[in-house]
Design an enzyme around this catalytic site. Structure first.
Site, PDB file in Angstrom:
ATOM      1  CG  HIS A 242      11.452   9.347  20.479  1.00 20.99           C
ATOM      2  ND1 HIS A 242      11.925  10.023  19.398  1.00 20.99           N
ATOM      3  CD2 HIS A 242      12.371   8.373  20.750  1.00 20.99           C
ATOM      4  CE1 HIS A 242      13.084   9.496  19.023  1.00 20.99           C
ATOM      5  NE2 HIS A 242      13.384   8.492  19.839  1.00 20.99           N
TER       6      HIS A 242
ATOM      7  CG  HIS B 222      16.255   8.287  23.463  1.00 14.16           C
ATOM      8  ND1 HIS B 222      17.402   8.528  22.739  1.00 14.16           N
ATOM      9  CD2 HIS B 222      15.364   7.774  22.580  1.00 14.16           C
ATOM     10  CE1 HIS B 222      17.202   8.183  21.481  1.00 14.16           C
ATOM     11  NE2 HIS B 222      15.976   7.713  21.355  1.00 14.16           N
ATOM     12  CD  GLU B 223      12.355   5.182  23.465  1.00 14.33           C
ATOM     13  OE1 GLU B 223      11.309   5.345  22.796  1.00 14.33           O
ATOM     14  OE2 GLU B 223      13.461   4.983  22.948  1.00 14.33           O
TER      15      GLU B 223
HETATM   16 ZN    ZN Z   1      14.879   7.025  19.805  1.00  9.87          ZN
END
Ligand code: ZN
Length: 394
Positions: free
Chosen positions: A82, A78-79
């Protein structure tokens, strides 16, 4: 949970380095080990035996540890999502840290357009949803081929948790991803990033209070899990506040240049004078705690502070020269009179060897000095001018 942005709290920096992904440091905070252990315990002792009964304790524990590792792996994905989208859009990403409440990506610069911000924000939850889909398909697959019930339970749990992660992060509350989405949308429609920050952090605070209230209710009902919500709410509240303060300061100082805040024409001392002379004729009689030093031709050669002269033992002060203990010219942070203040502040923040001062030069000519008290005064004046009720503390 995953958040990202330029400002982070200090506690996150105490981390174990895992490695580097495209120049980005990836680390794990120590708190994650504790959380991971608690999570594995809850899964091995409660969740998995309930979902798939009939296995031994060791099996449940092994499977629980694997599940936790996959869970942190999906947080990390998830990170990374980003960060990679951010990097592609020209935002500098410094590090990704997994800690107590999930992942945090630290950026050195900010998104330049609302569209970029939107894409960076959505990348994380989209990845979590993708992970949910993959885990879900694995669960269905294992079930179809008549695989173990425990395997179905693990993949199913990971799928559900990933959906929860994506949905929670999409709450329209800064600093959560949904708060960034809200910020980007308000920014795009109003063209005003300060207003967008206010809207997003206001919602961030409301959401945080809601979580804290929920936590207290759950606690009052006799479930310790409430503590978790309350903690999370408190963390979000702190982060939302820090962000709105930072934005206010940034906004207040954004239109100023170095010349607007500097103390003009600083008193210069000769670099050939001994420390004792500098103390007697400069520090004691002129009300400054820092003096730029100049050589005989008038060229600035160093920066001498009270702190530095005090370090010279008393009996050596007669024969040690000021320039021997001063910050050498090459290490002094400098600026031009028209440099925007935010960039001056950024340089001051990164340089540790310049006694907290910036010298302002017009060509070769020293025209001013900026000290932390000059910045403080500029902030106070900005607060007087722009914010009739004082800095926002709500
Ligand atoms: Zn996030």
């Amino acid at each position: 949970m995953g958040t990202w942005g330029p400002g982070q709290t200090e506690s996150m920096h105490e981390s174990l380095r895992l490695g580097r992904v495209r120049g980005i440091d990836v680390g794990i905070n120590w708190s994650v080990l504790v959380i991971g252990w608690l999570l594995a315990w809850a899964l091995a002792d409660g969740e998995f035996p309930a979902l798939a009964p009939g296995y031994g304790d060791v099996t449940y524990w092994l499977v629980a540890v694997v599940a936790v590792v996959f869970f942190f792996g999906s947080l990390l994905a998830h990170e990374v999502a980003h960060s990679l989208v951010a990097q592609r859009a020209g935002v500098r990403v410094v590090r990704i840290t997994l800690w107590l409440f999930g992942g945090v990506s630290q950026f050195e610069t900010e998104a330049q357009t609302p569209e970029t911000e939107l894409r960076i924000a959505v990348a994380g939850p989209a990845t979590s949803l993708l992970a949910a889909l993959v885990f879900g398909l694995v669960a269905v697959g294992i079930d179809r081929v008549g695989g173990s019930a425990l395997g179905v339970a693990v993949a199913g749990w990971l799928s559900v948790v990933s959906v929860v992660l994506a949905v929670f992060n999409l709450a329209p509350a800064a600093p959560l991803d949904g708060g960034r989405v809200l910020h980007a949308l308000v920014w795009r429609s109003s063209g005003d990033t300060a207003h967008a920050t206010k809207v997003a952090t206001d919602w961030g605070r409301r959401f945080a209070y809601l979580l804290i209230a929920l936590g207290v209710l759950v606690l009052a009902a006799g479930y310790l899990d409430g503590l978790w919500f309350a903690f999370l709410g408190w963390f979000l509240l702190t982060a939302a506040r820090a962000e709105s303060t930072q934005a206010l300061l940034h906004g207040a100082l954004a239109h100023l240049a170095a010349r607007d805040v500097m103390t003009p024409n600083p008193i210069v001392a000769p670099d050939t004078a001994a420390v004792a002379t500098l103390i007697k004729d400069w520090f004691l009689v002129r009300h400054c705690s820092v003096f730029p030093l100049a050589d005989q031709s008038g060229t600035i050669s160093g920066l001498l502070s009270l702190r530095q002269v005090r370090r010279v033992p008393t009996h050596e002060r007669d024969h040690v020269l000021g320039r021997a203990v001063a910050v050498p010219r090459a290490q002094i942070v400098t600026a031009a009179p028209d440099d925007p203040l935010p960039s001056v502040l950024e340089h001051m923040g990164h340089a540790s060897g310049s006694e907290g001062r910036t010298l302002v030069f017009n060509g070769d000519q020293l025209v001013g000095i900026i000290s932390p008290s000059d910045i403080q005064r500029a902030l106070d004046l900005a607060a007087l001018r722009n914010l009739p009720a004082g800095p926002d503390r709500s």
